[in-house]
Design a protein around this motif. Structure first.
Motif, PDB file in Angstrom:
ATOM      1  N   ASN A 305       0.936  -1.793  -0.706  1.00 25.18           N
ATOM      2  CA  ASN A 305      -0.037   0.202   0.413  1.00 25.18           C
ATOM      3  C   ASN A 305       0.566   1.034  -0.536  1.00 25.18           C
ATOM      4  O   ASN A 305       2.042   1.354  -0.300  1.00 25.18           O
ATOM      5  CB  ASN A 305      -1.296  -0.020   1.258  1.00 25.18           C
ATOM      6  CG  ASN A 305      -0.057  -0.397   2.125  1.00 25.18           C
ATOM      7  OD1 ASN A 305       0.654   0.509   2.836  1.00 25.18           O
ATOM      8  ND2 ASN A 305      -0.194  -1.368   3.051  1.00 25.18           N
ATOM      9  N   ALA A 306       0.167   2.920  -0.115  1.00 24.64           N
ATOM     10  CA  ALA A 306       1.096   3.318   0.124  1.00 24.64           C
ATOM     11  C   ALA A 306       2.394   3.905   0.532  1.00 24.64           C
ATOM     12  O   ALA A 306       3.250   4.541   1.330  1.00 24.64           O
ATOM     13  CB  ALA A 306       0.370   4.930   0.171  1.00 24.64           C
ATOM     14  N   ASP A 307       1.813   3.094   2.717  1.00 25.49           N
ATOM     15  CA  ASP A 307       2.551   3.354   3.711  1.00 25.49           C
ATOM     16  C   ASP A 307       3.832   2.446   3.237  1.00 25.49           C
ATOM     17  O   ASP A 307       4.521   2.349   4.439  1.00 25.49           O
ATOM     18  CB  ASP A 307       1.428   3.548   4.665  1.00 25.49           C
ATOM     19  CG  ASP A 307       0.730   4.647   4.786  1.00 25.49           C
ATOM     20  OD1 ASP A 307       1.007   5.173   4.441  1.00 25.49           O
ATOM     21  OD2 ASP A 307      -0.174   4.543   5.296  1.00 25.49           O
ATOM     22  N   SER A 308       3.881   1.637   2.328  1.00 23.94           N
ATOM     23  CA  SER A 308       4.963   0.539   1.897  1.00 23.94           C
ATOM     24  C   SER A 308       6.124   0.927   2.278  1.00 23.94           C
ATOM     25  O   SER A 308       6.923   2.039   1.925  1.00 23.94           O
ATOM     26  CB  SER A 308       4.846  -0.482   1.286  1.00 23.94           C
ATOM     27  OG  SER A 308       3.491  -1.421   1.714  1.00 23.94           O
ATOM     28  N   THR A 309       7.158   0.281   2.823  1.00 21.44           N
ATOM     29  CA  THR A 309       8.622   0.795   2.445  1.00 21.44           C
ATOM     30  C   THR A 309       8.998   0.154   1.600  1.00 21.44           C
ATOM     31  O   THR A 309       8.442  -0.734   0.431  1.00 21.44           O
ATOM     32  CB  THR A 309       9.423   0.180   3.796  1.00 21.44           C
ATOM     33  OG1 THR A 309       9.775  -0.838   3.845  1.00 21.44           O
ATOM     34  CG2 THR A 309       8.830   0.408   5.089  1.00 21.44           C
ATOM     35  N   GLU A 310      10.347   0.892   1.177  1.00 24.93           N
ATOM     36  CA  GLU A 310      10.732   0.353   0.208  1.00 24.93           C
ATOM     37  C   GLU A 310      11.472  -0.923  -0.022  1.00 24.93           C
ATOM     38  O   GLU A 310      11.007  -1.542  -1.278  1.00 24.93           O
ATOM     39  CB  GLU A 310      12.615   1.602   0.054  1.00 24.93           C
ATOM     40  CG  GLU A 310      13.252   1.650  -1.423  1.00 24.93           C
ATOM     41  CD  GLU A 310      13.769   2.156  -1.344  1.00 24.93           C
ATOM     42  OE1 GLU A 310      15.347   1.445  -1.731  1.00 24.93           O
ATOM     43  OE2 GLU A 310      14.542   3.164  -1.652  1.00 24.93           O
ATOM     44  N   SER A 311      11.521  -1.668   1.191  1.00 16.20           N
ATOM     45  CA  SER A 311      11.932  -2.226   1.161  1.00 16.20           C
ATOM     46  C   SER A 311      10.942  -3.670   0.295  1.00 16.20           C
ATOM     47  O   SER A 311      10.927  -4.788  -0.420  1.00 16.20           O
ATOM     48  CB  SER A 311      12.724  -2.790   1.732  1.00 16.20           C
ATOM     49  OG  SER A 311      13.845  -2.651   2.565  1.00 16.20           O
ATOM     50  N   GLU A 312       9.606  -3.342   0.751  1.00 15.92           N
ATOM     51  CA  GLU A 312       8.258  -4.140   0.719  1.00 15.92           C
ATOM     52  C   GLU A 312       8.182  -4.180   0.019  1.00 15.92           C
ATOM     53  O   GLU A 312       8.027  -5.225  -1.962  1.00 15.92           O
ATOM     54  CB  GLU A 312       7.517  -3.665   1.893  1.00 15.92           C
ATOM     55  CG  GLU A 312       7.558  -4.129   3.228  1.00 15.92           C
ATOM     56  CD  GLU A 312       6.909  -3.348   3.761  1.00 15.92           C
ATOM     57  OE1 GLU A 312       6.302  -4.292   4.759  1.00 15.92           O
ATOM     58  OE2 GLU A 312       6.373  -1.866   3.689  1.00 15.92           O
ATOM     59  N   LEU A 313       8.252  -2.711  -1.297  1.00 13.45           N
ATOM     60  CA  LEU A 313       7.574  -2.816  -2.749  1.00 13.45           C
ATOM     61  C   LEU A 313       9.085  -3.279  -3.589  1.00 13.45           C
ATOM     62  O   LEU A 313       8.216  -3.525  -4.970  1.00 13.45           O
ATOM     63  CB  LEU A 313       8.340  -0.969  -2.728  1.00 13.45           C
ATOM     64  CG  LEU A 313       8.292  -0.269  -3.904  1.00 13.45           C
ATOM     65  CD1 LEU A 313       6.803  -0.963  -4.460  1.00 13.45           C
ATOM     66  CD2 LEU A 313       8.502   0.968  -4.343  1.00 13.45           C
TER      67      LEU A 313
END
Length: 464
Positions: A305-313
Motif C-alpha cells: 500500500n502507499a505506506d509500504s517501505t522501499e524494501s517491501e516495494l
C-alpha cells in the motif's frame, strides 16, 4: 389507543412481508448456493429414491456416475479416479469439487412427475441432471502424466472465454475410496484433499513482473526509455536484491530485463512507479477480486500500500515479499494479457444435461474486468515472446508455434524454491493459456518444459 394499534398492526404486517420475501429469496434465489454449501449437513447424504446425475467431460466421457446396489441404494463411482479427483471431488464423507458445486442440479430430476410415472412402468428411480464440464480429459490426462509425482498444479484455459480446459493438482486422492481412506487423508501432511490449483497460495516469483510492467506502462510515462545497469545485485534501503546466481545482465531495458528475468531492473523500475501505484495496479489486475469460480478457491493475498517501505516495494515488484497467488489466478492473469487485456470469469461447468438428452442451463462467458489496454497487452506480448524465443523460457518452445510466456522462481521460506511458468499460444492468435507451478523444483524439475508440452497437446486437441 386506536392510532397506536394501527402502528403496531402495520409494523407487524411489514415484518411479515419482509419475512415472506426473505423466505421466498431462500427458496427461489439462494437454493442452489445453500444446496452446495459445505456447512449444509444434507450435503452428507443424497435423497432416497433419486439417482444422482452423472458428471461428464466436454466430450461426453463419464467421470462420475451412480450405480445401484442390491439394497436399492446408489454408490458413486469415479471412472477416472485420481486423474480428475480435484475436479469431480467426492460424494461420500460430505461433498467437494463439482459434486458440491452442482449438488442441486445433480439431485434435481427434470420433469420429476413424468419421470416418476415412467419409473412405475420401468421400475427405475427419477434421475438428477447430468453436469457437463468444460474440461477435456485428454488434456487433463496429459497434464497429469507430465506433473507426475511432483507437488504442484497445472491450469489450462481458453483466454477468450475463461473456459477451464484442464486443472490438475498433485498430491491427489482416489475419490472411490475416500470413506475408507479418510483418517489417512485428513492427517497426511501433504494435504492431498487440497486442490493446489485453486486453493494453493504461493509467491508468484518473476511471473509477477508482468504486473510490474503493466504498472510502469500506466504510471511511468518514460518507461520505454528507462534502462538499468545490472551488476547482479543491488541494495534498496535495507534489502539486497539479487539476480539469479548473481548474474550481471549489464544495461537492459524492459524487454531485455523481462527476457533475462532481471530482478535488479524491476526493483529499480518499482522505485519509479511507487508503492501506491503498484498496489493500485495489483488491484486493477484483479489480484483481490472475487471471481466466483465454481470450485472452492483461495483469494490471492497482497499487503502493498502507499505506506509500504522501499524494501517491501522492491520485494513485491519481483514477486516475493508478502504477495501470494493461486495457479488459477495466474492462469486468469496471463489469459487476460492474451485476450487484449480483458480478464474473463473462469468456469469449469459448461452446461446441464437432462435425462432425455436435452441441454439445460448453460454457462455464458462473462467479462470480469479490463486489466490493461489492448496496446499495453500487445507491448507486453512482444516481451513475453522474447522470454520464450531467447530468454529464460526457451524450454517452452513449440516447433512452428510462437509462444509467449514468463518464467518464475519463487523463494520458499520452508524449503527449496518453487518453479513457475505462465504463457499462451499461438502468440498472434491465442487459443490456449497455461499456468504451471512445481513445488520444491530442485527435486522435480522446472515448470517450463511441462508447460510447453501441455500447450502443444492442447493446441493439437483443439485443432481436431
Amino acid at each position: 389507543m386506536k392510532k397506536s394499534a394501527r402502528r403496531v398492526f402495520w409494523l407487524l404486517a411489514l415484518c411479515f412481508f419482509l419475512l415472506l420475501g426473505y423466505l421466498g429469496k431462500l427458496a427461489l434465489v439462494d437454493r442452489e448456493e445453500i444446496s452446495a454449501n459445505s456447512y449444509n449437513i444434507r450435503m452428507r447424504t443424497d435423497v432416497d429414491g433419486i439417482q444422482r446425475g452423472d458428471i461428464l467431460d466436454k466430450n461426453g466421457e463419464v467421470l462420475a456416475t451412480s450405480v445401484q446396489q442390491e439394497d436399492g441404494s446408489y454408490l458413486r463411482e469415479y471412472n477416472r479416479a485420481r486423474m480428475a479427483a480435484h475436479i469431480t471431488g467426492y460424494s461420500s464423507v460430505g461433498k467437494t469439487g463439482v459434486e458440491a458445486a452442482a449438488n442441486f442440479e445433480l439431485m434435481t430430476p427434470y420433469r420429476e412427475l413424468l419421470q416418476r410415472i415412467q419409473g412405475l412402468l420401468s421400475g427405475t428411480d427419477p434421475r438428477g441432471n447430468d453436469v457437463v464440464l468444460a474440461v477435456d480429459m485428454d488434456i487433463q490426462s496429459i497434464a497429469g502424466d507430465l506433473l507426475g509425482s511432483a507437488k504442484g498444479a497445472v491450469v489450462v484455459m481458453e483466454p477468450s472465454t475463461g473456459r477451464v480446459l484442464a486443472m490438475q493438482a498433485y498430491p491427489d486422492f482416489d475419490p472411490n475410496t475416500v470413506s475408507a481412506d479418510w483418517e489417512y487423508l485428513v492427517s497426511d501432511e501433504d494435504s492431498p484433499l487440497v486442490n493446489r490449483a485453486t486453493q494453493g497460495l504461493y509467491p508468484p516469483g518473476s511471473t509477477f513482473k508482468t504486473i510490474t510492467a503493466l504498472a510502469a506502462m500506466e504510471y511511468f510515462p518514460d518507461w520505454q526509455n528507462f534502462t538499468y545497469t545490472c551488476t547482479g545485485e543491488e541494495e534498496f534501503q535495507d534489502k539486497v536484491i539479487h539476480c539469479y546466481n548473481n548474474r550481471a545482465h549489464g544495461t537492459v531495458d524492459m524487454a531485455g530485463a523481462m527476457a533475462a528475468s532481471c530482478n535488479c531492473y524491476f526493483a529499480a523500475l518499482a522505485e519509479e512507479i511507487g508503492a501506491d501505484n503498484l498496489s493500485k495496479e495489483m488491484e486493477a489486475c484483479g489480484i483481490t477480486a472475487d471471481y466466483g469460480f465454481d470450485l472452492a478457491y483461495s483469494n490471492s493475498i497482497m499487503h502493498l500500500n502507499a505506506d509500504s517501505t522501499e524494501s517491501e516495494l522492491v520485494e513485491t515488484a519481483i514477486g516475493q515479499g508478502k504477495t501470494s497467488v493461486s495457479p488459477l489466478y495466474m492462469a486468469m492473469l496471463i489469459s487476460a494479457i492474451a485476450n487484449d487485456g480483458i480478464m474473463m470469469e473462469p468456469y469449469i461447468i459448461d452446461h446441464m444435461q437432462y435425462y432425455n438428452g436435452e441441454t439445460g442451463k448453460t454457462t455464458v462467458p462473462n467479462k470480469l474486468m479490463s486489466i490493461c489496454t489492448p496496446e499495453e497487452a500487445a507491448a507486453l506480448k512482444e516481451m513475453l515472446i522474447g522470454v520464450v524465443e531467447s530468454g529464460t523460457g526457451t524450454a517452452a518452445q513449440i516447433s512452428g508455434v510462437t509462444v509467449a510466456g514468463k518464467t518464475g522462481t519463487a523463494e520458499n521460506a520452508t524449503g527449496k524454491d518453487h518453479s513457475w511458468f505462465v504463457g499462451y499460444a499461438p502468440a498472434e492468435d491465442p487459443q490456449v493459456s497455461i499456468a504451471v507451478i512445481i513445488e520444491n523444483s530442485e527435486a522435480y524439475g522446472s515448470a517450463t518444459p511441462i508447460a510447453g508440452k501441455v500447450l502443444k497437446a492442447a493446441l493439437e486437441k483443439m485443432a481436431e
